[in-house]
Design an enzyme around this catalytic site. Structure first.
Site, mmCIF file in Angstrom:
data_model
loop_
_atom_site.group_PDB
_atom_site.id
_atom_site.type_symbol
_atom_site.label_atom_id
_atom_site.label_comp_id
_atom_site.label_asym_id
_atom_site.label_seq_id
_atom_site.Cartn_x
_atom_site.Cartn_y
_atom_site.Cartn_z
ATOM 1 N N ARG A 36 0.816 -1.222 0.000
ATOM 2 C CA ARG A 36 0.000 0.000 0.000
ATOM 3 C C ARG A 36 0.852 1.275 0.000
ATOM 4 N NH1 ARG A 36 -5.258 -1.576 3.745
ATOM 5 N NH2 ARG A 36 -6.338 -2.737 2.117
ATOM 6 N N LYS A 197 -17.439 -18.985 3.595
ATOM 7 C CA LYS A 197 -18.867 -18.935 3.859
ATOM 8 C C LYS A 197 -19.696 -18.260 2.786
ATOM 9 C CE LYS A 197 -18.550 -18.968 8.866
ATOM 10 N NZ LYS A 197 -18.730 -18.136 10.074
ATOM 11 N N GLY A 355 -7.946 -9.700 0.416
ATOM 12 C CA GLY A 355 -6.721 -10.075 1.116
ATOM 13 C C GLY A 355 -6.248 -11.495 0.854
ATOM 14 N N GLY A 378 -12.144 -5.101 1.750
ATOM 15 C CA GLY A 378 -13.573 -4.805 1.886
ATOM 16 C C GLY A 378 -14.138 -3.970 0.745
HETATM 17 C C1 3PG Z 1 -8.663 -2.099 4.886
HETATM 18 O O1 3PG Z 1 -7.580 -2.449 5.343
HETATM 19 O O2 3PG Z 1 -9.490 -2.898 4.428
HETATM 20 C C2 3PG Z 1 -8.959 -0.634 4.829
HETATM 21 O O3 3PG Z 1 -7.848 0.095 5.199
HETATM 22 C C3 3PG Z 1 -10.162 -0.288 5.667
HETATM 23 O O4 3PG Z 1 -9.926 -0.560 7.025
HETATM 24 P P1 3PG Z 1 -11.176 -0.754 7.986
HETATM 25 O O5 3PG Z 1 -11.795 -2.078 7.633
HETATM 26 O O6 3PG Z 1 -10.629 -0.705 9.394
HETATM 27 O O7 3PG Z 1 -12.144 0.377 7.712
#
Ligand code: 3PG
Ligand code: MG
Length: 397
Positions: A36, A197, A355, A378
């Site tokens: 990142r 899941k 991830g 996310g």
């Molecule tokens: C992540 O690592 O997915 C983003 O930086 C968002 O982090 P968060 O889920 O704590 O909002």
């Protein structure tokens, strides 16, 4: 989708507030994966070259509005400076006197990293007052943090309405590739969705079956589908209460012409342990009560590879098996290698995110051959679910 990019920004001599996502994995106080940090380099270097003063905003972890020393961004200043080959100043707070003094000391081309935004409750509350305090530090706003775009926070949403707002180069690249993969893709489009899941990927599956020609389902969630069809899954991970939902997704897929690929044969073992004894079992035929399904079998894999070869676009989220525990990584690795080689020879646009998925592609040594690998977890999922990301919507021109 249209948004303003740095091409349209006047930046020389200006203070550019750049939202990055430096929520990087750390081990013993050191950055253990600098992906990142690297993702932000093109924007930072371009702004420096063009004579801007670059003020970096980021969150780190989840301090929940309190100053948590272990969640300081300070340990990132040095590794970032090394990557930039330029000094990076650090301010102990992201608003107020420490930030104001550090900004006042900047010259054109300088880089300043501000302390963790989430030390202030106003950040996650998308508080306009907090956004105004941030905005007061700059002349323009650049959002280069696609991986945080699913959060409507002061530094990703409110602030974009207070200053001239632009997408940074990393944000721009993410949006352009994602548009190519699902927005207006070249067909046939194939999805590979894995993971444990069904319940966590329900919205995603429902959105995808309306858009894809092929959808390969792997990982634990495939067991839930097979169970829903009446097959025995032994002692495998399976969400029995999701059976109705799984059947609905299959019906919806059929109605919309999305061909679902579920494993026909599987790798089973009695335990999830590196090198555990395993065998191939056929679904609906020779699964024993203690068997745990841990990977796709060779026939299933061959079907996935064939579908990839027939497709022009691929979007991938989630491993096909327990890829962290060899030999149950075989299916994921073989599928990743096939997709990568098709992408490398220009036959397939292959986009991946999340991830686990990115870790699996790196483990297979093929991430660099994919057309694009998202930095997001996310946010990538929510984008695959077809949701509007607040951080992206705020940039719409
Ligand atoms: C992540 O690592 O997915 C983003 O930086 C968002 O982090 P968060 O889920 O704590 O909002
Ligand atoms: Mg997260």
């Amino acid at each position: 989708m249209s948004f303003r990019t740095l091409d349209e920004a006047e930046v020389t001599g200006k203070r550019a507030l750049v939202r990055v996502d430096f929520n990087t994995p750390m081990e013993n106080g050191r950055v253990s994966d600098d992906t990142r940090l690297r993702a932000a380099l093109p924007t930072i270097q371009e702004l420096r070259r063009r004579g801007a003063r670059v003020i970096l905003l980021s969150h780190f972890d989840r301090p929940k509005g309190k100053r948590v020393p272990a969640m300081s961004l300070k340990p990132l200043a040095l590794p970032l400076a090394a990557l930039l080959d330029a000094p990076v100043a650090f301010a102990d707070d992201c608003v107020g006197p420490p930030a104001e003094a550090a900004v006042a000391a900047m010259k054109d081309g300088d880089v300043l990293l501000l302390e963790n935004l989430r030390f202030h409750a106003g950040e996650e509350a998308n508080d306009v007052g907090f956004a105004k305090a941030l905005a007061a530090l700059g002349d323009l706003y650049v959002d280069d943090a696609f991986s945080t775009a699913h959060r409507a926070h002061a530094s990703t949403e409110a602030i974009a309405h207070l200053l001239p707002a632009y997408a940074g180069r990393s944000m721009q690249t993410e949006l352009e590739h994602l548009e190519k993969a699902l927005g207006s893709p070249t067909r046939p489009v194939m999805g590979v969705v894995g993971g444990a899941k069904v319940s966590t990927k329900l919205d995603l599956l429902e959105n995808l079956v309306g858009k894809l020609q092929f959808l390969a389902i792997g990982g634990g969630m495939a067991n839930t589908f097979r169970f829903a069809q009446g097959y025995d899954v032994g002692a495998s991970l399976c969400e029995k209460d999701m059976a109705d939902t799984a059947r609905e997704i299959l019906t919806k897929a059929k109605a919309q012409g999305c061909h679902i690929l579920l494993p026909t044969d599987v790798v089973v073992a009695a335990e999830v342990k590196p090198g555990a004894p395993w065998r191939i079992a056929t679904i609906g035929h020779d699964l024993a009560p203690g068997d745990r399904i841990l990977d796709v079998g060779p026939d299933s894999l061959a079907q996935i590879l064939d579908a990839m070869s027939e497709s022009k676009t691929l979007v991938w989220n989630g491993p096909l098996g327990v890829f962290e525990v060899p030999p149950f990584d075989k299916g994921t690795v073989a599928a990743a290698r096939h997709a990568a080689s098709l992408a490398k020879s220009g036959k397939l646009i292959a986009v991946a995110g999340g991830g686990d998925t990115v870790a699996a592609l790196h483990a297979a040594g093929v991430a660099q051959d994919f057309t694009f690998v998202s930095t997001a977890g996310g946010a990538f999922l929510e984008w695959m679910e077809g949701k509007t990301l607040p951080g992206v919507a705020a940039l719409e021109a």
